[in-house]
Design a protein around this motif. Sequence first.
Motif, PDB file in Angstrom:
ATOM      1  N   THR A  93      36.349 -53.207  -9.333  1.00 36.41           N
ATOM      2  CA  THR A  93      36.212 -53.810  -7.909  1.00 36.41           C
ATOM      3  C   THR A  93      37.680 -54.480  -7.170  1.00 36.41           C
ATOM      4  OG1 THR A  93      35.829 -55.604  -8.566  1.00 36.41           O
ATOM      5  CG2 THR A  93      33.534 -54.740  -7.995  1.00 36.41           C
ATOM      6  N   GLY A 100      35.892 -52.429   5.504  1.00 32.13           N
ATOM      7  CA  GLY A 100      36.347 -51.634   5.091  1.00 32.13           C
ATOM      8  C   GLY A 100      35.200 -51.494   4.948  1.00 32.13           C
ATOM      9  N   GLU A 101      34.500 -49.863   4.373  1.00 32.71           N
ATOM     10  CA  GLU A 101      34.444 -49.554   3.515  1.00 32.71           C
ATOM     11  C   GLU A 101      34.490 -49.452   2.289  1.00 32.71           C
ATOM     12  OE1 GLU A 101      31.740 -45.011   1.861  1.00 32.71           O
ATOM     13  OE2 GLU A 101      31.875 -45.621   4.859  1.00 32.71           O
ATOM     14  N   VAL A 102      34.764 -50.681   1.011  1.00 33.90           N
ATOM     15  CA  VAL A 102      35.092 -50.040   0.442  1.00 33.90           C
ATOM     16  C   VAL A 102      33.834 -50.002  -0.807  1.00 33.90           C
ATOM     17  CG1 VAL A 102      36.312 -52.440  -1.666  1.00 33.90           C
ATOM     18  CG2 VAL A 102      36.480 -52.604   1.009  1.00 33.90           C
ATOM     19  N   GLN A 103      34.603 -49.240  -2.407  1.00 32.73           N
ATOM     20  CA  GLN A 103      33.724 -48.353  -3.216  1.00 32.73           C
ATOM     21  C   GLN A 103      33.826 -49.680  -4.081  1.00 32.73           C
ATOM     22  OE1 GLN A 103      35.784 -45.284  -3.282  1.00 32.73           O
ATOM     23  NE2 GLN A 103      34.991 -43.763  -1.923  1.00 32.73           N
ATOM     24  N   THR A 104      32.893 -49.392  -5.191  1.00 29.35           N
ATOM     25  CA  THR A 104      32.818 -50.251  -6.543  1.00 29.35           C
ATOM     26  C   THR A 104      33.349 -48.872  -7.110  1.00 29.35           C
ATOM     27  OG1 THR A 104      31.482 -51.799  -5.779  1.00 29.35           O
ATOM     28  CG2 THR A 104      31.537 -51.421  -8.126  1.00 29.35           C
ATOM     29  N   VAL A 127      42.837 -51.401   3.386  1.00 27.88           N
ATOM     30  CA  VAL A 127      41.833 -50.099   2.958  1.00 27.88           C
ATOM     31  C   VAL A 127      42.028 -48.903   1.956  1.00 27.88           C
ATOM     32  CG1 VAL A 127      40.702 -48.195   4.660  1.00 27.88           C
ATOM     33  CG2 VAL A 127      41.964 -49.858   5.481  1.00 27.88           C
ATOM     34  N   SER A 129      40.700 -45.755  -0.438  1.00 23.48           N
ATOM     35  CA  SER A 129      39.326 -45.192  -0.491  1.00 23.48           C
ATOM     36  C   SER A 129      40.788 -44.439  -2.323  1.00 23.48           C
ATOM     37  CB  SER A 129      40.004 -44.211   0.243  1.00 23.48           C
ATOM     38  OG  SER A 129      41.106 -43.486   0.182  1.00 23.48           O
TER      39      SER A 129
END
Length: 137
Positions: A93, A100-104, A127, A129
């Motif tokens: 995490t 923004g669009e933060v992935q796990t 940010v 990715s």
Amino acid sequence: LLPIANLNDIAVVADVRAAVANKLFVTDLIETASALVTLTETSGAVAVDWDTFINGEVTVDQATVISNPTNGQPGTWRTIIVKGNAATDRTITFGSNFLGEVQTITTADSTRWFLLMIYCVTTSHFVVSSNRAVGAA
């Protein structure tokens, strides 16, 4: 030729990584400064000091947070390869300054590595990715 008095003003690798001002720059330092630096996971967290690496790698042995970066330089990038230490899936995490669009990531292990690409928008806005760098889905 540089005057002898300027020899202390010649950049070293750490100066390149930290973007130290007013240093004379030798271009072969770009490659050296870009070499992989091993980051450390401590107590489930990876410290990200922008000044200490350009490309990093870390092996995690538990669920881990990529901490909010320190010393961010707006307009620059860092990359981190994340690996697990065993076949057990590790969850990755991100700190609260990753916006923004933060992935796990839930499947980092010794056979599935992930490449994190982190962009510094401001010193408190990053940010990120990710792409699988090794291994099947």
